[in-house]
Design a protein around this motif. Structure first.
Motif, PDB file in Angstrom:
ATOM      1  N   GLU A 423      36.082  47.756  53.485  1.00  0.00           N
ATOM      2  CA  GLU A 423      37.533  47.623  53.387  1.00  0.00           C
ATOM      3  C   GLU A 423      37.956  46.160  53.516  1.00  0.00           C
ATOM      4  O   GLU A 423      38.835  45.692  52.769  1.00  0.00           O
ATOM      5  CB  GLU A 423      38.203  48.469  54.477  1.00  0.00           C
ATOM      6  CG  GLU A 423      39.721  48.491  54.355  1.00  0.00           C
ATOM      7  CD  GLU A 423      40.372  49.502  55.298  1.00  0.00           C
ATOM      8  OE1 GLU A 423      41.584  49.371  55.537  1.00  0.00           O
ATOM      9  OE2 GLU A 423      39.660  50.397  55.786  1.00  0.00           O
ATOM     10  N   GLU A 424      37.343  45.433  54.433  1.00  0.00           N
ATOM     11  CA  GLU A 424      37.682  44.022  54.631  1.00  0.00           C
ATOM     12  C   GLU A 424      37.400  43.192  53.378  1.00  0.00           C
ATOM     13  O   GLU A 424      38.109  42.221  53.090  1.00  0.00           O
ATOM     14  CB  GLU A 424      36.874  43.452  55.803  1.00  0.00           C
ATOM     15  CG  GLU A 424      37.329  43.917  57.170  1.00  0.00           C
ATOM     16  CD  GLU A 424      38.690  43.332  57.541  1.00  0.00           C
ATOM     17  OE1 GLU A 424      38.928  42.138  57.279  1.00  0.00           O
ATOM     18  OE2 GLU A 424      39.517  44.088  58.104  1.00  0.00           O
ATOM     19  N   PHE A 425      36.366  43.562  52.624  1.00  0.00           N
ATOM     20  CA  PHE A 425      35.972  42.779  51.448  1.00  0.00           C
ATOM     21  C   PHE A 425      36.379  43.460  50.141  1.00  0.00           C
ATOM     22  O   PHE A 425      35.975  43.013  49.061  1.00  0.00           O
ATOM     23  CB  PHE A 425      34.461  42.523  51.483  1.00  0.00           C
ATOM     24  CG  PHE A 425      34.060  41.497  52.500  1.00  0.00           C
ATOM     25  CD1 PHE A 425      33.877  40.166  52.139  1.00  0.00           C
ATOM     26  CD2 PHE A 425      33.893  41.852  53.832  1.00  0.00           C
ATOM     27  CE1 PHE A 425      33.517  39.211  53.080  1.00  0.00           C
ATOM     28  CE2 PHE A 425      33.538  40.899  54.787  1.00  0.00           C
ATOM     29  CZ  PHE A 425      33.351  39.576  54.412  1.00  0.00           C
ATOM     30  N   ASN A 426      37.147  44.554  50.261  1.00  0.00           N
ATOM     31  CA  ASN A 426      37.701  45.239  49.097  1.00  0.00           C
ATOM     32  C   ASN A 426      36.602  45.644  48.103  1.00  0.00           C
ATOM     33  O   ASN A 426      36.674  45.388  46.903  1.00  0.00           O
ATOM     34  CB  ASN A 426      38.737  44.354  48.395  1.00  0.00           C
ATOM     35  CG  ASN A 426      39.608  45.146  47.431  1.00  0.00           C
ATOM     36  OD1 ASN A 426      39.841  46.353  47.632  1.00  0.00           O
ATOM     37  ND2 ASN A 426      40.071  44.483  46.375  1.00  0.00           N
ATOM     38  N   LEU A 427      35.573  46.309  48.619  1.00  0.00           N
ATOM     39  CA  LEU A 427      34.454  46.757  47.793  1.00  0.00           C
ATOM     40  C   LEU A 427      34.533  48.266  47.576  1.00  0.00           C
ATOM     41  O   LEU A 427      35.407  48.943  48.129  1.00  0.00           O
ATOM     42  CB  LEU A 427      33.136  46.390  48.476  1.00  0.00           C
ATOM     43  CG  LEU A 427      32.924  44.896  48.742  1.00  0.00           C
ATOM     44  CD1 LEU A 427      31.657  44.674  49.561  1.00  0.00           C
ATOM     45  CD2 LEU A 427      32.872  44.110  47.438  1.00  0.00           C
ATOM     46  N   GLU A 428      33.622  48.786  46.783  1.00  0.00           N
ATOM     47  CA  GLU A 428      33.629  50.216  46.461  1.00  0.00           C
ATOM     48  C   GLU A 428      33.326  51.044  47.700  1.00  0.00           C
ATOM     49  O   GLU A 428      32.337  50.823  48.401  1.00  0.00           O
ATOM     50  CB  GLU A 428      32.590  50.507  45.378  1.00  0.00           C
ATOM     51  CG  GLU A 428      32.593  51.955  44.909  1.00  0.00           C
ATOM     52  CD  GLU A 428      31.564  52.214  43.825  1.00  0.00           C
ATOM     53  OE1 GLU A 428      31.281  53.391  43.544  1.00  0.00           O
ATOM     54  OE2 GLU A 428      31.035  51.229  43.257  1.00  0.00           O
ATOM     55  N   LYS A 429      34.191  52.042  47.954  1.00  0.00           N
ATOM     56  CA  LYS A 429      34.079  52.843  49.166  1.00  0.00           C
ATOM     57  C   LYS A 429      32.858  53.769  49.134  1.00  0.00           C
ATOM     58  O   LYS A 429      32.367  54.150  48.069  1.00  0.00           O
ATOM     59  CB  LYS A 429      35.353  53.664  49.379  1.00  0.00           C
ATOM     60  CG  LYS A 429      36.563  52.850  49.805  1.00  0.00           C
ATOM     61  CD  LYS A 429      37.765  53.748  50.035  1.00  0.00           C
ATOM     62  CE  LYS A 429      38.907  52.992  50.707  1.00  0.00           C
ATOM     63  NZ  LYS A 429      39.330  51.792  49.976  1.00  0.00           N
ATOM     64  N   LEU A 430      32.399  54.143  50.323  1.00  0.00           N
ATOM     65  CA  LEU A 430      31.291  55.087  50.462  1.00  0.00           C
ATOM     66  C   LEU A 430      31.775  56.516  50.201  1.00  0.00           C
ATOM     67  O   LEU A 430      32.974  56.812  50.275  1.00  0.00           O
ATOM     68  CB  LEU A 430      30.735  55.040  51.891  1.00  0.00           C
ATOM     69  CG  LEU A 430      30.176  53.716  52.402  1.00  0.00           C
ATOM     70  CD1 LEU A 430      29.823  53.872  53.889  1.00  0.00           C
ATOM     71  CD2 LEU A 430      28.952  53.310  51.615  1.00  0.00           C
ATOM     72  N   LYS A 431      30.834  57.407  49.930  1.00  0.00           N
ATOM     73  CA  LYS A 431      31.142  58.827  49.979  1.00  0.00           C
ATOM     74  C   LYS A 431      31.531  59.169  51.419  1.00  0.00           C
ATOM     75  O   LYS A 431      31.160  58.464  52.362  1.00  0.00           O
ATOM     76  CB  LYS A 431      29.910  59.650  49.585  1.00  0.00           C
ATOM     77  CG  LYS A 431      29.498  59.484  48.132  1.00  0.00           C
ATOM     78  CD  LYS A 431      28.267  60.335  47.823  1.00  0.00           C
ATOM     79  CE  LYS A 431      27.876  60.175  46.358  1.00  0.00           C
ATOM     80  NZ  LYS A 431      26.666  60.976  46.022  1.00  0.00           N
ATOM     81  N   THR A 432      32.257  60.254  51.599  1.00  0.00           N
ATOM     82  CA  THR A 432      32.643  60.620  52.955  1.00  0.00           C
ATOM     83  C   THR A 432      31.400  60.983  53.771  1.00  0.00           C
ATOM     84  O   THR A 432      30.382  61.412  53.227  1.00  0.00           O
ATOM     85  CB  THR A 432      33.613  61.813  52.970  1.00  0.00           C
ATOM     86  OG1 THR A 432      32.917  62.983  52.519  1.00  0.00           O
ATOM     87  CG2 THR A 432      34.823  61.551  52.085  1.00  0.00           C
ATOM     88  N   GLU A 433      31.536  60.808  55.083  1.00  0.00           N
ATOM     89  CA  GLU A 433      30.413  61.094  55.970  1.00  0.00           C
ATOM     90  C   GLU A 433      29.968  62.553  55.836  1.00  0.00           C
ATOM     91  O   GLU A 433      28.773  62.853  55.752  1.00  0.00           O
ATOM     92  CB  GLU A 433      30.826  60.785  57.412  1.00  0.00           C
ATOM     93  CG  GLU A 433      29.688  60.773  58.395  1.00  0.00           C
ATOM     94  CD  GLU A 433      30.134  60.282  59.759  1.00  0.00           C
ATOM     95  OE1 GLU A 433      29.241  59.965  60.564  1.00  0.00           O
ATOM     96  OE2 GLU A 433      31.347  60.228  60.021  1.00  0.00           O
ATOM     97  N   ASP A 434      30.922  63.472  55.787  1.00  0.00           N
ATOM     98  CA  ASP A 434      30.589  64.897  55.683  1.00  0.00           C
ATOM     99  C   ASP A 434      29.903  65.202  54.362  1.00  0.00           C
ATOM    100  O   ASP A 434      29.012  66.066  54.307  1.00  0.00           O
ATOM    101  CB  ASP A 434      31.857  65.749  55.837  1.00  0.00           C
ATOM    102  CG  ASP A 434      32.348  65.794  57.276  1.00  0.00           C
ATOM    103  OD1 ASP A 434      31.547  65.485  58.183  1.00  0.00           O
ATOM    104  OD2 ASP A 434      33.530  66.128  57.495  1.00  0.00           O
ATOM    105  N   GLU A 435      30.321  64.530  53.294  1.00  0.00           N
ATOM    106  CA  GLU A 435      29.720  64.763  51.983  1.00  0.00           C
ATOM    107  C   GLU A 435      28.245  64.341  51.989  1.00  0.00           C
ATOM    108  O   GLU A 435      27.376  65.039  51.464  1.00  0.00           O
ATOM    109  CB  GLU A 435      30.484  63.974  50.919  1.00  0.00           C
ATOM    110  CG  GLU A 435      30.032  64.243  49.497  1.00  0.00           C
ATOM    111  CD  GLU A 435      30.834  63.465  48.471  1.00  0.00           C
ATOM    112  OE1 GLU A 435      30.548  63.595  47.264  1.00  0.00           O
ATOM    113  OE2 GLU A 435      31.742  62.705  48.883  1.00  0.00           O
ATOM    114  N   VAL A 436      27.959  63.201  52.598  1.00  0.00           N
ATOM    115  CA  VAL A 436      26.577  62.718  52.665  1.00  0.00           C
ATOM    116  C   VAL A 436      25.726  63.654  53.513  1.00  0.00           C
ATOM    117  O   VAL A 436      24.621  64.065  53.103  1.00  0.00           O
ATOM    118  CB  VAL A 436      26.532  61.286  53.243  1.00  0.00           C
ATOM    119  CG1 VAL A 436      25.087  60.837  53.418  1.00  0.00           C
ATOM    120  CG2 VAL A 436      27.277  60.323  52.328  1.00  0.00           C
ATOM    121  N   ILE A 437      26.230  64.002  54.693  1.00  0.00           N
ATOM    122  CA  ILE A 437      25.482  64.882  55.589  1.00  0.00           C
ATOM    123  C   ILE A 437      25.209  66.229  54.918  1.00  0.00           C
ATOM    124  O   ILE A 437      24.096  66.768  54.979  1.00  0.00           O
ATOM    125  CB  ILE A 437      26.246  65.098  56.906  1.00  0.00           C
ATOM    126  CG1 ILE A 437      26.264  63.811  57.734  1.00  0.00           C
ATOM    127  CG2 ILE A 437      25.648  66.252  57.706  1.00  0.00           C
ATOM    128  CD1 ILE A 437      24.939  63.456  58.365  1.00  0.00           C
TER     129      ILE A 437
END
Length: 568
Positions: A423-437
């Motif tokens: 977020e600080e560097f305005n980059l592509e966001k991760l998948k949600t934590e629940d989605e990955v798990i």
């Protein structure tokens, strides 16, 4: 009982234990076949660890927010290519890979290769196409278990408990506990494992024990492999390996008509030609047809992520540097996650000299020797306070971790710090934590067996015994039952055989062409007389090892060393 009560052990070992909360206590999970209701000593020690609870900057305690602000400021004022992301194996749950996503997008230099299993894994992959262990059931059904360069009852205590009533054969320079329980023990000279595999192949041929059906259906190059095995007199193998031919004959009497499992350890491949050495052993197993039997096979450190798609993977053109040769001093900022390179990486003095020249950020759960050289320390949340999934490299089972303890407010998880930086560097966001798990919990990879096997046909291995002088010792390392690498109990001794004429508690200087250090001697006649033995995690042992890589996999070759010892 709550369904959200599972805890996966995050540590770097074969068994990948799973526990559960019962009456507010952490107990071994009975539903997890390997754990089988018991916690091992390493998991018990982990639960006693005192975790970091506060950030530290220049040796002064600061708030978590202040530490993150300092990190962001340093990153924004440093060229991305002059930053290094260095991840260790202090926690090997899948969620720990999130952090690499940010540093890849940011443009940091990354590492490649391995400090552990890379050479051997590459050798097996060349032969089979992948590094995937047989199903656990094939180990349980085997008649004979050959423990080759692996302290099986220590490094895989849960697996061992499942098969402890089997008949064992051990091949190792150290007479380990499993060696003492074995029907046959071969105290081999270091870096001659490939020669023993070739000798075994000769015996198999002489006794008509090779598996011609396997060779015809799956094997390629078996004739060439056998030609390599027979290109020298049999008796010469006895003198170089240190294994008597009578023991080899006893071995074949024992295994004839039996299903055989080979538990292959890391010790055999900690050399420049480690891939070739492991390939020779795997080729012998293939020559006997062990890979396609209903029981038995060859187990190594399996690719635990095989069949899974990395949920944090992102495209990048980042420069990558070999992990055993990395020069920390050539970067303006080094971000170290869950690692202790001051102890675990080769050539300790080079590591320390490099860290002193860089701004070092350490991100982990506990203080270690590397923290001495860290400018900024950020505490990672306890494994009890974050969701995770632990894939095993010792068997095909996985372990699940739920949040079973409130997170300390001054700590931050790997997923959280990655999301914050993105977020600080305005980059592509991760998948949600629940989605990955959810993906890792529910995905069941298809672990297909190999269709063809490529025997090693040309061997070019330079034996250490060719350059060994009378006053030299082979440098070898192994796991301690009281620690896990550089975690928990420390053992900084050098272990020598009594025939060396050194005495208990002698202070000696051990030197190699790469460095030297002082050690206190402990006499142990379980060590082969021509060897100097150190437990992994010994904080002085890697002053002696080369910051060099093996021939094919950008991996460390710790045991490609001869040492001299003198009273200090």
């Amino acid at each position: 009982m709550s369904l959200n009560n599972k805890v996966a052990c995050p540590m770097d070992c074969y068994d990948a234990c799973q526990a559960e909360i019962i009456d507010e206590n952490i107990k071994g999970s009975k539903e997890h076949e390997t754990t089988n209701g018991k916690l091992c000593i390493n998991f018990a020690n982990l639960l006693k660890e005192e975790n970091l609870k506060n950030s530290i900057f220049k040796q002064k305690q600061i708030s978590l927010k202040e530490s993150l602000d300092i990190l962001v400021d340093k990153l924004k004022n440093t060229k991305p290519e002059k930053t290094l992301f260095y991840k260790g194996s202090g926690n090997i749950g899948v969620m720990q890979n999130a952090t690499k996503n940010f540093f890849t997008q940011y443009g940091s230099t990354l590492t490649k290769g391995s400090l552990c299993d890379g050479g051997g894994g590459t050798g097996i992959e060349i032969g089979r196409g992948n590094v995937v262990n047989p199903p656990l059931q094939k180990l349980l059904d085997a008649d004979i278990i050959v423990v080759w360069g692996r302290n099986f009852s220590v490094t895989s205590s849960h697996l061992y408990n499942l098969v402890k009533d089997k008949t064992f054969v051990t091949i190792d320079p150290v007479c380990t506990d499993i060696a003492k329980k074995s029907k046959i023990y071969m105290q081999i000279n270091p870096k001659t494992d490939h020669e023993l595999a070739l000798l075994f192949t000769r015996f198999a041929y002489m006794q008509d024990l090779e598996d011609n059906e396997f060779i015809e259906e799956f094997g390629s190059g078996a004739d060439w492999f056998f030609d390599v095995a027979r290109n020298r007199p049999i008796v010469s193998y006895e003198s170089t390996t240190g294994v008597p031919l009578t023991l080899v004959n006893d071995f074949f009497d024992l295994i004839e008509g039996k299903s055989v499992a080979i538990m292959l350890g890391l010790g055999v491949q900690k050399y420049f030609e480690g891939a070739q050495i492991t390939r020779c052993i795997d080729s012998f197993a293939a020559y006997m047809g062990y890979h396609k039997k209903e029981a038995g096979g060859v187990w190594y450190l399996s690719d635990s992520a095989f069949g899974y798609k990395n949920q944090f993977e992102t495209k990048g053109t980042n420069k990558k540097v070999s992990i055993p040769t990395v020069d920390f001093g050539s970067y303006d900022l080094v971000f170290i996650q869950g690692a202790n390179p001051v102890v675990s990486a080769p050539n300790t003095q080079k590591v320390i000299d490099g860290l002193k020249k860089s701004f070092v950020v350490y991100f982990g759960t506990t203080l270690n020797e590397t923290c001495e050289y860290a400018d900024l320390i950020i505490p990672s949340s306890s494994f009890l306070s974050k969701k995770d999934v632990r894939l095993s490299y010792g068997h095909e089972l996985k372990s699940i971790s739920h949040v079973v303890k409130l997170k300390d407010e001054n700590t931050i998880s790997e997923y959280e710090i990655t999301s914050f930086l993105i977020e600080e560097f305005n980059l592509e966001k991760l998948k949600t934590e629940d989605e990955v798990i959810s993906y890792y919990e529910n995905h069941k990879p298809i672990l297909k067996d190999f269709d063809t096997f490529e025997f090693i046909e040309d061997i070019d291995i330079e034996p250490l015994y060719k350059e060994k002088k009378d006053d030299n010792f082979y440098y070898i390392t192994g796991k301690s039952k009281n620690s896990l690498n550089s975690q928990f109990a420390k053992d900084d001794f050098v272990y020598l055989h009594s025939s060396t004429n050194f005495k208990n508690d002698d202070v000696v200087r051990v030197s190699s062409k790469y460095g030297n250090a002082n050690f206190i001697v402990k006499i142990d006649d379980n060590i082969k007389s021509n060897c100097a033995f150190f437990f992994t995690g010994n904080k002085y042992a890697n002053y002696l090892t080369p910051a060099l890589e093996d021939e094919v996999s950008n991996s460390a070759m710790y045991q490609e060393v001869l040492v001299q010892i003198e009273l200090s």
